[in-house]
Structure formats: C-alpha cells, structure tokens
Design a protein around this motif. Structure first.
Motif, PDB file in Angstrom:
ATOM      1  N   LEU A 170     -40.363  -5.247  14.405  1.00  0.00           N
ATOM      2  CA  LEU A 170     -41.075  -6.363  13.760  1.00  0.00           C
ATOM      3  C   LEU A 170     -40.112  -7.504  13.437  1.00  0.00           C
ATOM      4  O   LEU A 170     -40.432  -8.679  13.669  1.00  0.00           O
ATOM      5  N   PHE A 171     -38.937  -7.180  12.917  1.00  0.00           N
ATOM      6  CA  PHE A 171     -37.981  -8.231  12.585  1.00  0.00           C
ATOM      7  C   PHE A 171     -37.432  -8.902  13.835  1.00  0.00           C
ATOM      8  O   PHE A 171     -37.197 -10.116  13.843  1.00  0.00           O
ATOM      9  N   VAL A 172     -37.228  -8.125  14.899  1.00  0.00           N
ATOM     10  CA  VAL A 172     -36.749  -8.718  16.147  1.00  0.00           C
ATOM     11  C   VAL A 172     -37.795  -9.684  16.703  1.00  0.00           C
ATOM     12  O   VAL A 172     -37.477 -10.820  17.100  1.00  0.00           O
ATOM     13  N   VAL A 173     -39.047  -9.246  16.726  1.00  0.00           N
ATOM     14  CA  VAL A 173     -40.120 -10.106  17.226  1.00  0.00           C
ATOM     15  C   VAL A 173     -40.275 -11.339  16.341  1.00  0.00           C
ATOM     16  O   VAL A 173     -40.472 -12.463  16.838  1.00  0.00           O
ATOM     17  N   LEU A 174     -40.176 -11.153  15.024  1.00  0.00           N
ATOM     18  CA  LEU A 174     -40.279 -12.288  14.103  1.00  0.00           C
ATOM     19  C   LEU A 174     -39.192 -13.314  14.379  1.00  0.00           C
ATOM     20  O   LEU A 174     -39.440 -14.525  14.354  1.00  0.00           O
ATOM     21  N   PHE A 175     -37.983 -12.848  14.655  1.00  0.00           N
ATOM     22  CA  PHE A 175     -36.878 -13.757  14.953  1.00  0.00           C
ATOM     23  C   PHE A 175     -37.199 -14.619  16.177  1.00  0.00           C
ATOM     24  O   PHE A 175     -37.007 -15.846  16.168  1.00  0.00           O
ATOM     25  N   PHE A 176     -37.717 -13.995  17.235  1.00  0.00           N
ATOM     26  CA  PHE A 176     -38.009 -14.759  18.445  1.00  0.00           C
ATOM     27  C   PHE A 176     -39.250 -15.635  18.282  1.00  0.00           C
ATOM     28  O   PHE A 176     -39.341 -16.693  18.923  1.00  0.00           O
ATOM     29  N   TYR A 177     -40.185 -15.237  17.432  1.00  0.00           N
ATOM     30  CA  TYR A 177     -41.307 -16.128  17.136  1.00  0.00           C
ATOM     31  C   TYR A 177     -40.804 -17.419  16.498  1.00  0.00           C
ATOM     32  O   TYR A 177     -41.273 -18.518  16.824  1.00  0.00           O
ATOM     33  N   LEU A 178     -39.870 -17.285  15.553  1.00  0.00           N
ATOM     34  CA  LEU A 178     -39.348 -18.464  14.868  1.00  0.00           C
ATOM     35  C   LEU A 178     -38.443 -19.287  15.775  1.00  0.00           C
ATOM     36  O   LEU A 178     -38.427 -20.514  15.699  1.00  0.00           O
ATOM     37  N   LYS A 179     -37.684 -18.627  16.610  1.00  0.00           N
ATOM     38  CA  LYS A 179     -36.716 -19.327  17.447  1.00  0.00           C
ATOM     39  C   LYS A 179     -37.371 -19.957  18.670  1.00  0.00           C
ATOM     40  O   LYS A 179     -37.102 -21.109  19.012  1.00  0.00           O
ATOM     41  N   ASP A 180     -38.245 -19.210  19.350  1.00  0.00           N
ATOM     42  CA  ASP A 180     -38.794 -19.655  20.635  1.00  0.00           C
ATOM     43  C   ASP A 180     -40.318 -19.663  20.639  1.00  0.00           C
ATOM     44  O   ASP A 180     -40.932 -19.445  21.692  1.00  0.00           O
ATOM     45  N   GLY A 181     -40.936 -19.883  19.472  1.00  0.00           N
ATOM     46  CA  GLY A 181     -42.387 -19.811  19.406  1.00  0.00           C
ATOM     47  C   GLY A 181     -43.084 -20.772  20.352  1.00  0.00           C
ATOM     48  O   GLY A 181     -44.012 -20.386  21.072  1.00  0.00           O
ATOM     49  N   ARG A 182     -42.623 -22.008  20.400  1.00  0.00           N
ATOM     50  CA  ARG A 182     -43.287 -22.991  21.257  1.00  0.00           C
ATOM     51  C   ARG A 182     -43.043 -22.682  22.732  1.00  0.00           C
ATOM     52  O   ARG A 182     -43.930 -22.880  23.566  1.00  0.00           O
ATOM     53  N   ARG A 183     -41.839 -22.214  23.063  1.00  0.00           N
ATOM     54  CA  ARG A 183     -41.583 -21.848  24.457  1.00  0.00           C
ATOM     55  C   ARG A 183     -42.416 -20.644  24.875  1.00  0.00           C
ATOM     56  O   ARG A 183     -42.887 -20.567  26.019  1.00  0.00           O
ATOM     57  N   LEU A 184     -42.593 -19.692  23.960  1.00  0.00           N
ATOM     58  CA  LEU A 184     -43.444 -18.548  24.279  1.00  0.00           C
ATOM     59  C   LEU A 184     -44.886 -18.999  24.512  1.00  0.00           C
ATOM     60  O   LEU A 184     -45.557 -18.525  25.437  1.00  0.00           O
TER      61      LEU A 184
END
Length: 365
Positions: A170-184
């Motif tokens: 969950l924390f790993v996914v949260l990190f990438f949501y915050l970092k690359d949310g728009r790119r995702l």
C-alpha cells in the motif's frame, strides 16, 4: 408492396425489452467475472484500491512541495512521512495519558466485574443467568476443547504475513500515485482508442474527484463522532476521554468494525472506572451517536459531498456490505458515485476532444 412485413408496435417494444434484458445480463455476467478475478488476487487489488484514498489527501501536500522546487520523488516521500509522523505523534501523545491511568483502571476493573456479577446474581428480568464465573464456564462448555483448533494458528500466522505484505505494498503504491499519478492516468488513457480518450480522461478525473470528496466526507463524519462521544465521556468523568475520542475518530474511518470496536472500548473503560451505571450511560451515548451517524450524518454529509441522495448512499452501503463485507461497505459509496457520474456524462453527450499532445502514445515515457 414488399414481401417483408413490419412487426406491429407491440412486437417491436417486446424486442427492444428483450434486447435490453440480454444486455443487462451480459453486464451482470461481466461484473461477476470481474468480482471473481478480484477475489483471487485480492492481496494485489486491495492495496492498489485503498491507496487511492490517502493519495487524495496527500496529493495537495506533494504538489505544494513541488512548487518550491522539491523533486517529485522526494516530495512524494516527504508527504507520506509527514502523514506517518502526524499519526505517530497522535499515538505517542496518547501513550503517557494511558500509562498514567492504567493502575487506576486495573483497580476499578475488578469492582466493575463484581458489580456485573452481583447484578447477574439478582436474576435480572427473570433470567437465571448466574454470575460471571458461570458465564465463563458455560462459554467454555460451548466452545469445547480449544486444542482441536490449534491448526488455526498457522492460518492466523499466514493471514498476518499477508496483511504485512499488503501494508507494505500500500505504501509503495501510494508513493507512485503521488509521484506519477498524472502519468499513470495518461498511460491508461493512451490504451483507449483515440476517439474515446477524451471520455476516458474525463471519467478518470471525475473518479479521482469523487474519491477525494468521499474520503473528506468520511473524515468529517468520524470527526463528529469523536467530538460528541468525547464530550460525553468528559461530562461523565470517564478517564482517557481524549485518547478514546482519538481512537473513535480513527475507528470511524472503517465502517461497522471500527465504530463497534472503539465504541465497545469506551464502554469498557467507563464500566471499569464508574461501574455498571456509567457503563450503561456510555453505551447508550455510543449507540445514539452511531445511530445519528448512520441515519443522519453519513447520508447527509457523504451524500452532499458526492452529489447522491441519502437513500442511495444507505442502499449502496448496505449492498456493499452484503457483497464484500467491510471492504465493500467502505468502497460501495464512491463506486456508486463514480457510476452515477459516468451515466450523467453519457447522457450529457461527448466531451470536447483532447489536444493532440495531451495524451502520450502507448509506450511513450
């Protein structure tokens, strides 16, 4: 005249109804398959879904850090660490309060148990229940030999291991949501045929807004619960009122289980300190606040936050709990709101097309 005959209006209507019925059956079949697939990979799906909720709160923090030239990865990490620090600080502040009153609670706990036993010995309401010792003995007889359940210890250990993996994921996914949310988001949009990209991007953006509104509304409901129950505990002179109010706030974020668990803890503390009468008063207070939450606050606050009628909110929560338990009750309202907004968009017509460079092509960085 042509040999082909036009069906009568009644037959045309029946054909349209039949076609719609088959379409709905197909949609329900696809939904059932999706639910089955999700259940088989729940260890992966649950963290991915649950990480969306804190991401809606921490995204403004990460964006504010980016505005002062903090790199994306560091901004995302700092936002998560800030949230962890706030939670750890609240818990750390409660520990001295709890530790300082434990001896008093332990001493009064025996008095509370003695009062319950004396009340049971008086056979309330004509029920020959017996004392607490008799209740414990009866429960042991009903449970039987607990040794035969020893094999469940391995299952519990495996479940704990899975929970730990899910927590880290969950924390790993949260990190990438915050970092690359728009790119995702743009990567998902790029997988859609070009004519549907504008609609897909609009749906994803509105889903994000809906999740944020829901989670903020749920926080407000939990805050109201904590305030009202906390004030009642202070008026009654129950110890640990502030820590209990904080626990009730966090418990309010988890439907059903969280509210019941933290409410029961408040009742036990009141029972141990003030005896049976105080415990019953706190029990009535907790039940009253939770009824107001379920029937008034939650439908009104969440309904307004996500633009849904309170009755729809109640039905969605009930249906979600019946299908997927606690997780279903937590996710039912935002899912229902997202579906409702998608249907509204479909009725409103197609959105304006995206610019040619708004969405990268599949495979682009």
């Amino acid at each position: 005249m042509s040999d082909q005959q036009v069906p009568p209006p009644g037959a045309q209507r029946l054909w349209r109804v039949g076609r719609s019925a088959w379409a709905w059956l197909g949609i329900l079949g696809i939904a059932a398959v999706v639910l089955y697939v999700i259940s088989t990979v729940s260890l992966l799906v649950i963290p991915v879904v649950l990480a969306l909720f804190p991401a809606t709160l921490l995204r403004p923090v990460a964006d504010a850090l980016r505005k002062v030239n903090v790199p994306d990865a560091l901004a995302s990490l700092l936002a998560i660490l800030l949230a962890i620090g706030v939670i750890a600080g609240v818990i750390g502040a409660m520990v001295p309060l709890v530790a300082g009153q434990i001896p008093e609670l332990v001493e009064s706990a025996s008095e509370g148990v003695d009062e319950i036993e004396a009340w049971l010995d008086r056979e309330p309401f004509g029920l020959q229940v017996g004392g607490v010792a008799d209740l414990i003995e009866t429960a042991q007889e009903q449970l039987g030999d607990m040794g035969e359940y020893a094999g469940q210890a391995a299952e519990a250990a495996y479940a704990a291991f899975e929970a730990l993996i899910a927590f880290v994921l969950l924390f790993v996914v949260l990190f990438f949501y915050l970092k690359d949310g728009r790119r995702l988001r743009d990567g998902l949009v790029a997988t859609v045929p070009e004519r549907g990209r504008a609609r897909a991007r609009q749906v994803l953006d509105q889903a994000w807004d809906t999740l944020g509104s829901y989670f903020r509304g749920q926080l407000l409901v939990a805050f109201v619960d904590a305030v009202f129950i906390g004030i009642g505990l202070v008026i009654l002179g129950v110890p640990l009122a502030l820590p209990l109010a904080v626990l009730i706030f966090f418990g309010g974020l988890f439907p059903i289980v969280g509210a019941v668990t933290t409410g029961a803890l408040a009742v036990l503390v009141a029972l141990a300190d003030g005896g049976l009468t105080t415990g019953l008063i706190v029990l009535g207070l907790v039940l009253l606040v939770q009824q107001l939450e379920s029937n008034v606050l939650e439908p009104l606050i969440l309904g307004r936050a996500i633009h849904m009628h309170p009755l729809v909110v109640l039905l969605a929560i009930t249906a979600g709990a019946m299908l997927l338990g606690i997780l279903g009750a937590f996710l039912a309202v935002p899912v229902a709101a997202i579906v409702a907004r998608i249907l509204d968009d479909v009725r409103a017509g197609p959105p304006p097309p995206l610019p040619a460079d708004a969405v990268p092509a599949p495979g682009d960085n």
